[in-house]
Design a protein around this motif. Structure first.
Motif, PDB file in Angstrom:
ATOM      1  N   THR A 199       0.845  -1.187   0.000  1.00 27.80           N
ATOM      2  CA  THR A 199       0.000   0.000   0.000  1.00 27.80           C
ATOM      3  C   THR A 199       0.883   1.241   0.000  1.00 27.80           C
ATOM      4  N   SER A 219       0.510   4.701   1.978  1.00 33.60           N
ATOM      5  CA  SER A 219      -0.342   5.308   2.997  1.00 33.60           C
ATOM      6  C   SER A 219      -0.570   6.788   2.717  1.00 33.60           C
ATOM      7  N   GLY A 220      -1.703   7.280   3.176  1.00 31.49           N
ATOM      8  CA  GLY A 220      -1.999   8.701   3.120  1.00 31.49           C
ATOM      9  C   GLY A 220      -2.607   9.193   1.821  1.00 31.49           C
ATOM     10  N   THR A 221      -2.833   8.305   0.862  1.00 30.50           N
ATOM     11  CA  THR A 221      -3.411   8.771  -0.392  1.00 30.50           C
ATOM     12  C   THR A 221      -4.925   8.929  -0.267  1.00 30.50           C
ATOM     13  N   SER A 222      -5.473   9.768  -1.143  1.00 34.50           N
ATOM     14  CA  SER A 222      -6.915   9.953  -1.241  1.00 34.50           C
ATOM     15  C   SER A 222      -7.207  10.445  -2.644  1.00 34.50           C
ATOM     16  N   ASN A 257      -5.383  13.561  -2.828  1.00 36.85           N
ATOM     17  CA  ASN A 257      -3.968  13.475  -2.446  1.00 36.85           C
ATOM     18  C   ASN A 257      -3.385  12.235  -3.114  1.00 36.85           C
ATOM     19  N   THR A 258      -3.149  12.363  -4.417  1.00 39.63           N
ATOM     20  CA  THR A 258      -2.733  11.223  -5.220  1.00 39.63           C
ATOM     21  C   THR A 258      -1.214  11.161  -5.346  1.00 39.63           C
TER      22      THR A 258
END
Length: 268
Positions: free
Chosen positions: A16, A18-21, A24-25
């Motif tokens: 994974t 972490s911290g993506t959305s 926030n790619t």
């Protein structure tokens, strides 16, 4: 920049970022000052996602090449909001491998925009994706494949939503004598096939797009519109089949053009 020989982009089991959305790619791309795409080359599985759980990643202006088979190999796991933009993905022409291999993955919002898929036995092999998966291809060129341009097979309920718009799909004319340009099995409600050009060049005939058990609804139909289906070889005597629509539900078929040119008892 440059060429990376015998190299690989690899995301392994459970990988994974972490911290993506969605806002926030992570983007993999060459420096904006470079005038040509960097190329990553390997014998097989140049980009490999294997049982990984990846979200919100873009691959932009990167050339991904396999000298043997499967340059883009995505196998099980999840691939949500994965986007390829202006990438060239290349597999040798022949009976081994596919430029895009997307297998039993939960692929929600998997997209390709302005990409080239070149060579392979099939141009794209998309098999039995997870529930609520969706695949979008826009302004892509899927060319030089041997037998079938796109193979979109089934998926878990509610099946796979396909969006195919403004693509060019054409086989290698010196390969299989009866090519199939595309096969979509159980496309989900809301699937769209629009503005595409399909060129089929087989010495014994061939199939245009084949839509099987489309799952449209009265409020969310499947659409097949404004496509050009062109059989190139006017000298062959085999059967040319333009559109094949089997057991479709709530499917709008509008403003398509089919050009057959052989002498084998053709179908529009």
């Amino acid at each position: 920049t440059g060429n990376y020989s015998n190299d690989q982009i690899y995301f392994g089991y459970g990988a994974t970022i972490s911290g993506t959305s969605t806002t926030n790619t992570v983007t993999f791309q060459s420096d904006a000052s470079n005038t040509s795409n960097p190329e990553i080359t390997r014998a097989s599985q140049t980009l490999r996602m294997y049982y990984s759980n990846l979200n919100n990643i873009t691959f932009k202006e990167i050339d991904i090449t396999a000298t043997s088979s499967y340059p883009c190999y995505i196998y099980y796991g999840t691939a949500t909001n994965i986007r390829f933009e202006d990438c060239n993905i290349t597999n040798p022409v022949g009976t081994s491998g596919y430029p895009l291999y997307l297998y039993r993955t939960t692929a929600n919002n998997f997209s390709m925009d302005g990409c080239s898929l070149d060579g392979g036995y099939y141009g794209a092999y998309v098999y039995y994706l997870g529930s609520n998966s969706s695949v979008e291809m826009n302004e892509c060129e899927i060319t030089n494949w041997y037998y079938r341009g796109i193979y979109g097979y089934y998926g878990y309920y509610p099946y796979v939503k396909w969006t195919m718009t403004n693509n060019y799909i054409a086989n290698n004319p010196g390969s299989y004598s009866y090519p199939y340009v595309g096969y979509w099995y159980y496309p989900a409600a809301g699937s769209t096939f629009s503005g595409n050009t399909f060129d089929i060049d087989g010495s014994a005939g061939g199939y245009g797009p084949w839509i099987y058990y489309a799952q449209g609804s009265s409020t969310n139909p499947v659409t097949f519109s404004n496509n050009m289906i062109n059989f190139v070889d006017a000298n062959e005597s085999g059967q040319q089949r333009g559109m094949s629509m089997y057991y479709t539900k709530f499917t709008n078929i509008d403003h398509n053009t089919v050009k057959t040119s052989g002498t084998g008892g053709n179908y529009g």
